[in-house]
Write an enzyme that holds these catalytic residues in place. Sequence first.
Site, PDB file in Angstrom:
ATOM      1  N   GLU A   3      -0.471   4.219   9.879  1.00 56.35           N
ATOM      2  CA  GLU A   3      -1.926   4.260   9.665  1.00 56.35           C
ATOM      3  C   GLU A   3      -2.599   5.303  10.546  1.00 56.35           C
ATOM      4  O   GLU A   3      -3.707   5.105  11.053  1.00 56.35           O
ATOM      5  CB  GLU A   3      -2.559   2.878   9.853  1.00 56.35           C
ATOM      6  CG  GLU A   3      -2.190   1.904   8.751  1.00 56.35           C
ATOM      7  CD  GLU A   3      -2.961   0.606   8.796  1.00 56.35           C
ATOM      8  OE1 GLU A   3      -4.178   0.644   9.043  1.00 56.35           O
ATOM      9  OE2 GLU A   3      -2.340  -0.456   8.584  1.00 56.35           O
ATOM     10  N   GLY A   4      -1.925   6.424  10.707  1.00 56.35           N
ATOM     11  CA  GLY A   4      -2.474   7.534  11.481  1.00 56.35           C
ATOM     12  C   GLY A   4      -1.847   7.605  12.847  1.00 56.35           C
ATOM     13  O   GLY A   4      -2.169   6.809  13.731  1.00 56.35           O
ATOM     14  N   GLY A  17      17.097  -5.998  34.587  1.00 55.54           N
ATOM     15  CA  GLY A  17      18.155  -6.022  33.584  1.00 55.54           C
ATOM     16  C   GLY A  17      17.907  -7.023  32.475  1.00 55.54           C
ATOM     17  O   GLY A  17      18.286  -6.796  31.316  1.00 55.54           O
ATOM     18  N   PHE A  67       0.874  -1.173   0.000  1.00 53.50           N
ATOM     19  CA  PHE A  67       0.000   0.000   0.000  1.00 53.50           C
ATOM     20  C   PHE A  67       0.910   1.222   0.000  1.00 53.50           C
ATOM     21  O   PHE A  67       1.595   1.480   0.989  1.00 53.50           O
ATOM     22  CB  PHE A  67      -0.877  -0.048   1.259  1.00 53.50           C
ATOM     23  CG  PHE A  67      -1.931   1.022   1.379  1.00 53.50           C
ATOM     24  CD1 PHE A  67      -3.143   0.901   0.715  1.00 53.50           C
ATOM     25  CD2 PHE A  67      -1.729   2.125   2.202  1.00 53.50           C
ATOM     26  CE1 PHE A  67      -4.133   1.863   0.866  1.00 53.50           C
ATOM     27  CE2 PHE A  67      -2.709   3.088   2.362  1.00 53.50           C
ATOM     28  CZ  PHE A  67      -3.920   2.958   1.688  1.00 53.50           C
ATOM     29  N   PRO A 124       7.690  11.611   0.941  1.00 57.54           N
ATOM     30  CA  PRO A 124       8.630  12.383   1.760  1.00 57.54           C
ATOM     31  C   PRO A 124       8.005  13.649   2.346  1.00 57.54           C
ATOM     32  O   PRO A 124       8.348  14.056   3.457  1.00 57.54           O
ATOM     33  CB  PRO A 124       9.756  12.725   0.772  1.00 57.54           C
ATOM     34  CG  PRO A 124       9.734  11.591  -0.209  1.00 57.54           C
ATOM     35  CD  PRO A 124       8.289  11.244  -0.369  1.00 57.54           C
ATOM     36  N   GLY A 125       7.051  14.262   1.634  1.00 56.55           N
ATOM     37  CA  GLY A 125       6.440  15.492   2.129  1.00 56.55           C
ATOM     38  C   GLY A 125       5.021  15.342   2.603  1.00 56.55           C
ATOM     39  O   GLY A 125       4.357  16.335   2.918  1.00 56.55           O
ATOM     40  N   GLN A 168      10.139  -3.486  32.844  1.00 55.34           N
ATOM     41  CA  GLN A 168      10.602  -3.022  34.145  1.00 55.34           C
ATOM     42  C   GLN A 168      10.589  -4.163  35.169  1.00 55.34           C
ATOM     43  O   GLN A 168      11.503  -4.299  35.982  1.00 55.34           O
ATOM     44  CB  GLN A 168       9.715  -1.876  34.636  1.00 55.34           C
ATOM     45  CG  GLN A 168      10.256  -1.131  35.851  1.00 55.34           C
ATOM     46  CD  GLN A 168      11.437  -0.253  35.516  1.00 55.34           C
ATOM     47  OE1 GLN A 168      11.706   0.028  34.344  1.00 55.34           O
ATOM     48  NE2 GLN A 168      12.160   0.182  36.531  1.00 55.34           N
ATOM     49  N   LEU A 183       1.137   4.966  -0.060  1.00 54.40           N
ATOM     50  CA  LEU A 183       0.473   6.254   0.151  1.00 54.40           C
ATOM     51  C   LEU A 183       1.450   7.327   0.629  1.00 54.40           C
ATOM     52  O   LEU A 183       1.461   8.444   0.116  1.00 54.40           O
ATOM     53  CB  LEU A 183      -0.667   6.084   1.162  1.00 54.40           C
ATOM     54  CG  LEU A 183      -1.493   7.318   1.515  1.00 54.40           C
ATOM     55  CD1 LEU A 183      -2.206   7.852   0.274  1.00 54.40           C
ATOM     56  CD2 LEU A 183      -2.514   6.984   2.613  1.00 54.40           C
ATOM     57  N   SER A 238       0.678  11.982   7.354  1.00 54.68           N
ATOM     58  CA  SER A 238      -0.694  12.081   7.841  1.00 54.68           C
ATOM     59  C   SER A 238      -1.535  13.015   6.970  1.00 54.68           C
ATOM     60  O   SER A 238      -2.755  12.852   6.873  1.00 54.68           O
ATOM     61  CB  SER A 238      -0.690  12.600   9.286  1.00 54.68           C
ATOM     62  OG  SER A 238      -0.010  11.707  10.136  1.00 54.68           O
TER      63      SER A 238
END
Length: 376
Positions: free
Chosen positions: A358-359, A335, A119, A124-125, A331, A121, A128
Amino acid sequence: MDRSFLDWPFFEDRHRELAAGLEAWASANLPVDHGDVDAACRGLVQALGAGGWLKHSGGEALDIRSLCLIRETLARHDGLADFAFAMQGLGMGAVTLFGTPGQRQWLDRTRAGEAISAFALTEPGSGSDVARTATTAVRDGGDWVLNGEKTYISNGGIADLYVIFARTGEAPGAKGLSAFLLPADTPGLEVVGRIEVMAPHPLAHLRLTNLRLPETALIGTAGGGFRVAMTVLDHFRPTVGAAALGFARRALDEALARVRERQLFGAPMAELQMVQGHIAEMALKVDAAALLVYRAAWAKDQGAPRITREAAMAKLYATEAAQEVIDQALQLFGGDGVRVGMAVESLYREIRALRIYEGASDVQRLVIARSVLGGD
């Protein structure tokens, strides 16, 4: 794992049978080796197709509850398996919902695991803000000529076909976009580079240079691409919440095993009230997320024309809650939680992207607020 949620009234017997069958399959086949991510994804698509699970990813109709149950189960076992399944559905969602009979022939191959879909969509510019899509498609005789770039495209570089969105100019902004079905071997399509991310998935930056597609490649109507994109996302956004829910359930299960067996101050960690408080908060978030996810899925399956608000709530809450549940599980492991190879360490890397794609979460907040303020 707690499976009592399957008794909720959101589900039918066929959903419970689906969940049980997939659980058995996933337990026997997952996780897979992620050493070669491309090979792993190809293998997963083939295995999911052979197992019959991809038949739910598209076809005559989409059952959103089934999609959510599958994504939740796969995510709990292997994040890459969830990715492989999800992209077969999202990648061909436009064809399932709007495709012509000729375009829908591809569904036989994607549902069988013989072809990988994508998909395309994001640019680069424009992420959302879909209205800022800059890729163009111009009519030339009986063809469309496409030029532009797409980025962060899942399955980029390994997909056999893409659903790609471009500006055809029928109107300004979002109303001037169209969707096209683009076979990966079309001249003019270039994989500019692969994108490495914290939880390895096949992602790529694509470039289209004087790429020609026939009129038959147009999905839906010229200028109807924004509606196509938003309808597809409306169907699949709850499933992102379901994947997050799967990650959260796995984190809770890992945490429960840890606190029951780990000794601290001469007793199991589970006997400490503070630990019990953390476990209670984690369980609360898991159940709240599940309720929102399956409410949205149920509403769509019952015939709701749009579930924009419900889907946004499900996606926002489930992904944010899963991040918190996984962080708390890590947590509790101390470690050991940050050691490479530990389940909670992998979950910690896997969950982060779900709050973006997806938003992004802040976009979902805007969607919810506008719905509430507008009284929709």
